[in-house]
Write an enzyme that holds these catalytic residues in place. Structure first.
Site, PDB file in Angstrom:
ATOM      1  CG  HIS A 160       5.934  -4.239   4.655  1.00 34.69           C
ATOM      2  ND1 HIS A 160       4.931  -3.896   3.781  1.00 34.69           N
ATOM      3  CD2 HIS A 160       6.378  -3.074   5.177  1.00 34.69           C
ATOM      4  CE1 HIS A 160       4.796  -2.573   3.755  1.00 34.69           C
ATOM      5  NE2 HIS A 160       5.656  -2.052   4.601  1.00 34.69           N
ATOM      6  CG  ASP A 188       5.004  -6.283   1.345  1.00 37.24           C
ATOM      7  OD1 ASP A 188       4.308  -6.062   2.353  1.00 37.24           O
ATOM      8  OD2 ASP A 188       5.673  -5.393   0.788  1.00 37.24           O
ATOM      9  CD  GLU A 209       4.402   1.744   4.025  1.00 41.50           C
ATOM     10  OE1 GLU A 209       3.638   2.595   3.565  1.00 41.50           O
ATOM     11  OE2 GLU A 209       4.526   0.605   3.521  1.00 41.50           O
TER      12      GLU A 209
END
Ligand code: ACM
Ligand code: ZN
Length: 535
Positions: free
Chosen positions: A263, A194, A327
């Site tokens: 990420h 991440d 995202e």
């Protein structure tokens, strides 16, 4: 004569002071599908009870079960190959009538037979026998005569752990896997990469471990302050293989997640040329999502994906690899000449459903999926992949809202795993006023986990059939210690286990009754959990 009488009294007295036995209770979590009490005496588990296995396929099951018994009773049954006349528990996997992972337990005065559809089924039968124990150390267990037939509702029963935001070492991950096994969970979704840390050794890209696994500090709670303490951790390939084997012994498949194409700040900090601007980049020290993502217009990025995914498939034998997709801010792609020319070359255009950048995201995800497919693997992606038009060979992990992503996925022919952030995000605090866990506005108490319906009434049979599983997630931005991971997961994982395993009508009070009997087992294993009194 007097002497004989005296000896008799002594021996009766001795047998009276013998070990006590406490009756087992098969109302465990998750509740077995069917239990028929049968005639005949109870089976008494004592220190001389042995575990009988016909061949080596049951050896690991037997070893694990012997350990479970020892933790609860203080004695460890011997494992043998040939049954004595009585006083044994036989482990087999000949129950071809049961579906995969199903089992039958037959308890009589002389023996218990745990017969699985396969070795996994036998294992779940043993978990039921383990959880049925109600006594303590030094006490025998009296298993009432019964026939139990059981099988899971969902084939995919998952639990996730984010080791990127905070790092938990091998022993903690193994303990987490033990927690999963206790709850009949068969997939461990391991979030390894991440923005805030890259946690897996990739031999062809050593800077991922050297640079990407360490951030220079961490934001303090919900403040704007940073602690300036370097924070890092990375699993070696040997450690990851060890964890895969440890999980496999417990009939758990490890699914690694490499979150693409966003990420990725930790990877960009390691190899800045993989980003749209060339950096410099930093491993993120605050929570949230980085605007910097992999540059889809840079051919080196595709080589990077090949190298990383090849090593991932080498370490992890799972059929599925999770490639993320959640995202992803596209702002950098909109301004990047390489990304824009890739869009042009591929002929991608905005339309009513998605933007050209969303289609570019689909392109890079598809590239990763094809690389994995060439090795016989399939992909799981977060539900954003539906918006970007990914093909239906992927399994969608539906996280946004109770049904939205999932229903959308199921409607469009994807197979879906439900992990709604409204009900099954176990990093969210349980209740207002809590100090442990993520302090988001939504709280997720135990009863709301239990009340979740993975397949709502209004699903058509075709949509319902596309729901292949249910999962609980533990993100760790606000969970720095493994004790807190346990506290956030337990006992919500018990409610999750019932969603995953049982198709019975819901009865929260009855569930709480069963859960109260599971808590002593959490204690015996040394797990940290949230007491039921704390609402
Ligand atoms: C997610 O919670 N971003 C999948
Ligand atoms: Zn770019």
């Amino acid at each position: 004569m007097k002497k004989l009488l005296y000896t008799l009294i002594l021996s009766v007295a001795a047998s009276c002071t013998h070990r006590t036995a406490v009756e087992a209770d098969y109302n465990v979590v998750p509740l077995p599908c069917s239990m028929l009490t049968s005639r005949g005496g109870d089976f008494r588990l004592t220190p001389s009870t042995c575990l009988v296995i016909a061949d080596s396929t049951q050896f690991v099951n037997a070893e694990l079960f012997a350990g479970y018994i020892e933790t609860l009773t203080g004695f460890r049954p011997a494992i043998i190959g040939k049954a004595p006349s009585k006083g044994y528990i036989r482990l087999t996997a000949s129950n071809c009538n049961a579906t995969h992972e199903g089992y039958r337990i037959t308890v009589s005065a002389d023996s218990i037979v745990v017969d699985g559809a396969d070795a996994a089924g036998t294992f779940y039968g043993l978990q039921t026998l383990r959880k049925a124990i109600r006594g303590g150390k030094g006490e025998d267990v009296l298993y009432p005569a019964v026939m139990i037939e059981d099988a899971p509702r969902f084939a995919y029963r998952g639990a996730h752990l984010d080791c990127a935001r905070h790092f938990f070492p091998v022993d903690s991950v193994k303990l987490y896997i033990d927690m999963l096994a206790l709850h009949n969970i068969n997939h461990f979704h391991w979030h390894l990469t991440d923005d805030q840390g890259w946690r897996m050794e990739i031999k062809s890209r050593p800077r991922l471990a050297e640079i990407g696994s360490v951030r220079s500090g961490t934001i303090i709670g919900t403040s704007e302050k940073y602690d300036s303490i370097p924070y890092g951790g990375c699993f070696t390939q040997t450690e990851m293989r060890d964890i895969v084997a440890y999980a496999a012994d417990r009939h758990i498949t490890v699914i690694p997640e490499i979150d693409l194409p966003g990420h990725m700040a930790a990877a960009l900090a390691s190899y800045p040329s993989l980003g749209c601007t060339g950096g410099p980049y930093e491993v993120m020290c605050r929570w949230g999502v980085s605007d910097d993502i992999l540059c889809a217009g840079n051919e080196d990025v595709y080589v990077f994906l090949d190298e990383v995914l090849d090593e991932v498939t080498d370490i992890f034998p799972s059929e599925y690899v999770h490639i993320g997709g959640d995202e992803v801010p596209h702002g950098k792609w909109e301004k990047c000449s390489a990304c824009q020319s890739k869009i042009h070359v591929l002929g991608l255009k905005d339309d009513a459903y998605s933007t050209a950048e969303q289609k570019l995201q689909n392109h890079i995800m598809k590239y990763a999926a094809d690389r994995l497919a060439a090795k016989g693997r399939r992909v799981i992606g977060w539900d954003e992949i539906i918006d970007n038009g990914f093909d239906t060979t992927a399994v969608v992990m539906s996280w946004r809202g109770p049904q939205d992503g999932g229903q959308d996925g199921a409607t469009h022919g994807y197979r879906v795993i439900k992990v709604p952030n409204t009900h099954l995000y176990f990093d969210y605090q349980y209740a207002e006023g809590d100090t442990i866990g993520a302090p988001y506005w939504r709280k997720i108490p135990l009863d709301s986990v239990y009340a979740y319906r993975p397949v709502p009434e209004y699903f058509t049979p075709a949509q319902a059939a596309n729901v292949i599983g249910v999962q609980g997630n533990v993100w760790t931005e606000f969970i720095p210690s493994f004790r807190e991971v346990q506290y956030m997961a337990l006992p919500r994982m018990a409610a999750l286990a019932e969603l995953q395993w049982c198709d019975a009508p819901k009865d929260f009070d009855a569930f709480i009754g069963r859960l109260r009997c599971l808590l002593p087992l959490y204690e015996a294993e040394g797990y940290c959990y949230r007491p039921l009194e704390n609402k």
